[in-house]
Design a protein around this motif. Structure first.
Motif, PDB file in Angstrom:
ATOM      1  N   HIS A   1       5.572 -15.052  12.478  1.00  0.00           N
ATOM      2  CA  HIS A   1       5.975 -14.269  13.084  1.00  0.00           C
ATOM      3  C   HIS A   1       6.515 -12.922  12.221  1.00  0.00           C
ATOM      4  N   TYR A   2       7.351 -13.239  11.186  1.00  0.00           N
ATOM      5  CA  TYR A   2       7.958 -12.255  10.224  1.00  0.00           C
ATOM      6  C   TYR A   2       6.846 -11.740   9.116  1.00  0.00           C
ATOM      7  N   ILE A   3       5.846 -12.684   8.853  1.00  0.00           N
ATOM      8  CA  ILE A   3       4.976 -12.159   8.220  1.00  0.00           C
ATOM      9  C   ILE A   3       3.985 -11.059   8.988  1.00  0.00           C
ATOM     10  N   VAL A   4       3.703 -11.460  10.312  1.00  0.00           N
ATOM     11  CA  VAL A   4       3.146 -10.353  10.986  1.00  0.00           C
ATOM     12  C   VAL A   4       3.943  -8.899  11.250  1.00  0.00           C
ATOM     13  N   ASN A   5       5.301  -8.978  11.273  1.00  0.00           N
ATOM     14  CA  ASN A   5       6.108  -7.971  11.366  1.00  0.00           C
ATOM     15  C   ASN A   5       5.987  -7.292   9.847  1.00  0.00           C
ATOM     16  N   SER A   6       6.037  -8.087   8.847  1.00  0.00           N
ATOM     17  CA  SER A   6       5.682  -7.089   7.558  1.00  0.00           C
ATOM     18  C   SER A   6       4.423  -6.677   7.486  1.00  0.00           C
ATOM     19  N   GLY A   7       3.348  -7.238   8.001  1.00  0.00           N
ATOM     20  CA  GLY A   7       1.947  -6.542   7.859  1.00  0.00           C
ATOM     21  C   GLY A   7       2.096  -5.633   8.745  1.00  0.00           C
ATOM     22  N   ILE A   8       2.825  -5.451   9.887  1.00  0.00           N
ATOM     23  CA  ILE A   8       2.673  -4.067  10.578  1.00  0.00           C
ATOM     24  C   ILE A   8       3.271  -3.076   9.912  1.00  0.00           C
TER      25      ILE A   8
ATOM     26  N   VAL B   1       3.466  -2.730   6.661  1.00  0.00           N
ATOM     27  CA  VAL B   1       2.753  -2.591   5.508  1.00  0.00           C
ATOM     28  C   VAL B   1       1.526  -1.601   5.836  1.00  0.00           C
ATOM     29  N   VAL B   2       0.725  -1.936   6.828  1.00  0.00           N
ATOM     30  CA  VAL B   2      -0.253  -1.159   7.249  1.00  0.00           C
ATOM     31  C   VAL B   2      -0.119   0.016   7.836  1.00  0.00           C
ATOM     32  N   GLY B   3       1.137   0.127   8.652  1.00  0.00           N
ATOM     33  CA  GLY B   3       1.486   1.604   8.717  1.00  0.00           C
ATOM     34  C   GLY B   3       1.946   2.554   7.486  1.00  0.00           C
ATOM     35  N   ALA B   4       2.542   2.003   6.540  1.00  0.00           N
ATOM     36  CA  ALA B   4       3.139   2.601   5.307  1.00  0.00           C
ATOM     37  C   ALA B   4       2.055   3.193   4.604  1.00  0.00           C
ATOM     38  N   VAL B   5       0.902   2.053   4.363  1.00  0.00           N
ATOM     39  CA  VAL B   5      -0.134   2.273   3.572  1.00  0.00           C
ATOM     40  C   VAL B   5      -0.972   3.591   4.308  1.00  0.00           C
ATOM     41  N   ALA B   6      -1.175   3.522   5.469  1.00  0.00           N
ATOM     42  CA  ALA B   6      -2.015   4.429   6.256  1.00  0.00           C
ATOM     43  C   ALA B   6      -1.045   5.852   6.164  1.00  0.00           C
ATOM     44  N   GLY B   7       0.124   5.523   6.139  1.00  0.00           N
ATOM     45  CA  GLY B   7       0.944   7.104   6.250  1.00  0.00           C
ATOM     46  C   GLY B   7       0.756   7.658   4.734  1.00  0.00           C
TER      47      GLY B   7
ATOM     48  N   ILE C   1       7.934   3.375   8.839  1.00  0.00           N
ATOM     49  CA  ILE C   1       6.866   3.924   8.749  1.00  0.00           C
ATOM     50  C   ILE C   1       6.782   5.306   8.927  1.00  0.00           C
ATOM     51  N   LEU C   2       7.493   5.961   9.722  1.00  0.00           N
ATOM     52  CA  LEU C   2       7.046   7.337   9.992  1.00  0.00           C
ATOM     53  C   LEU C   2       7.624   8.258   8.664  1.00  0.00           C
ATOM     54  N   PRO C   3       8.544   8.247   8.019  1.00  0.00           N
ATOM     55  CA  PRO C   3       8.725   8.739   6.519  1.00  0.00           C
ATOM     56  C   PRO C   3       7.516   8.958   5.762  1.00  0.00           C
ATOM     57  N   LYS C   4       6.702   7.868   5.602  1.00  0.00           N
ATOM     58  CA  LYS C   4       5.520   7.762   4.989  1.00  0.00           C
ATOM     59  C   LYS C   4       4.385   8.848   5.521  1.00  0.00           C
ATOM     60  N   PHE C   5       4.350   9.110   6.702  1.00  0.00           N
ATOM     61  CA  PHE C   5       3.451  10.070   7.185  1.00  0.00           C
ATOM     62  C   PHE C   5       3.965  11.580   7.158  1.00  0.00           C
TER      63      PHE C   5
ATOM     64  N   ALA D   1      -2.603   2.859  -2.452  1.00  0.00           N
ATOM     65  CA  ALA D   1      -2.524   1.629  -1.335  1.00  0.00           C
ATOM     66  C   ALA D   1      -2.081   0.608  -1.778  1.00  0.00           C
ATOM     67  N   ILE D   2      -2.374   0.285  -3.059  1.00  0.00           N
ATOM     68  CA  ILE D   2      -2.004  -1.083  -3.929  1.00  0.00           C
ATOM     69  C   ILE D   2      -0.347  -1.138  -3.938  1.00  0.00           C
ATOM     70  N   PHE D   3       0.024  -0.079  -4.594  1.00  0.00           N
ATOM     71  CA  PHE D   3       1.328   0.221  -5.057  1.00  0.00           C
ATOM     72  C   PHE D   3       2.282   0.142  -3.572  1.00  0.00           C
ATOM     73  N   THR D   4       1.780   0.778  -2.665  1.00  0.00           N
ATOM     74  CA  THR D   4       2.633   0.863  -1.226  1.00  0.00           C
ATOM     75  C   THR D   4       2.491  -0.419  -0.763  1.00  0.00           C
ATOM     76  N   PHE D   5       1.568  -1.065  -0.792  1.00  0.00           N
ATOM     77  CA  PHE D   5       1.364  -2.325  -0.215  1.00  0.00           C
ATOM     78  C   PHE D   5       2.503  -3.535  -0.875  1.00  0.00           C
TER      79      PHE D   5
END
Length: 301
Positions: free
Chosen positions: A93-100, A102-108, A167-171, A224-228
């Motif tokens: 469950h916590y891995i999924v939270n981190s995944g959400i 990370v995906v938002g931060a990378v996209a932003g 996530i929002l500050p990344k955008f 993307a790699i560094f952000t991840f």
């Protein structure tokens, strides 16, 4: 002696540079061997904590700190099975939270930093140099300077204990390092490509989408790699904004294995730490060539 006699006389061997003697080759080989041995020793010292973490994840908690060695007498796999379900939620469950997050931060970062970099590198507007200098100055500003104002703002908006502050500050293009990286990359792309696209009737939007983005692949991959890596490993920011245990990311969840008032489950924490290192290892393994290319190249072909 006549010229004929001189030409007929056996020529004496010239004393040029002699071939490298065997002793010289042996000395150079010995130096190379010593250098490699030193590098191997230093590498072992640097990687030893990670190896000890891996070995300790297969030891009972009461045995972990008794020996600093790497030898395992018996595999203790209960750290993995027990650690996965030791917290309020399964560790997945916590891995999924981190995944959400990370995906938002990378996209932003990919979206906002690439647009900001294109503006600084190609557009002409008033005070562009001043704004670019201010952007570079923010690289040197510690996060603790803006932490309290940001927290007050997000708290007034009701976004505390959600993933939005993560996530929002990344955008909003807040990672100046990636903007600077992309600006340098775009400046290495010949302007003739922009002019050719403009002759074909393209505006800045189409030039950015059809010309710049395809050429910015290495820089985008590096971002993307560094952000991840940085977002996945971030402990401080989620600790500030997330108070609900069900919303914890992986680094904050690992902290729950430690208890200052009772016994800490070190074995389970080490086991789950190894689990969380696997995505980082895979991303770095498959993205290493993009990191090298993105940092070393300037965008020109």
């Amino acid at each position: 002696m006549t010229d004929l006699q001189q030409s007929a006389a056996p020529s004496t061997p010239t004393h040029g540079a002699p071939a490298e003697p065997g002793a010289g080759r042996a000395s150079r080989t010995a130096r190379s061997t010593v250098k490699h041995l030193v590098l191997i020793a230093v590498s072992v010292v640097m990687i030893y904590p990670l190896l000890w973490l891996l070995v300790s994840s297969f030891r009972p908690t009461e045995v972990i700190f008794r020996t600093p060695g790497l030898w395992i007498n018996e595999l203790f796999t209960e750290n993995y099975t027990g650690g996965w379900t030791a917290l309020a939620q399964p560790f997945g469950h916590y891995i999924v939270n981190s995944g959400i997050v990370v995906v938002g931060a990378v996209a932003g970062n990919l979206f906002a930093c690439s647009l900001a970099a294109y503006a600084f590198a190609r557009l002409k507007f008033r005070f562009r140099t001043l704004w670019f200098a201010i952007m570079l100055i923010t690289v040197m500003v510690p996060i603790h300077v803006v932490l309290v104002p940001q927290y007050i703002l997000f708290n007034n908006l009701g976004w505390v204990n959600t993933f939005v502050p993560l996530i929002l500050p990344k955008f909003l293009a807040t990672d100046s390092f990636f903007i600077f990286l992309m600006v340098q990359f775009i400046r290495g792309i010949p302007r003739e490509l922009d002019e050719a696209a403009r002759i074909d009737g393209c505006g800045h939007g189409r030039i950015f989408l059809r010309v710049m983005l395809p050429l910015m692949g290495p820089a985008l991959a590096t971002t993307a790699i560094f952000t991840f890596i940085w977002t996945w490993s971030d402990f401080f920011t989620p600790l500030i904004y997330l108070t609900d245990p069900n919303a914890y990311t992986v680094p904050v969840a690992l902290k729950q294995f430690l208890d200052a008032t009772s016994g800490s489950n070190w074995g389970a924490m080490f086991a789950m730490s190894i689990v969380t290192l696997v995505p980082l290892f895979l991303v770095f393994l498959f993205g290493q060539r993009f990191l090298v290319k993105g940092i070393a190249t300037t965008g020109g072909k």
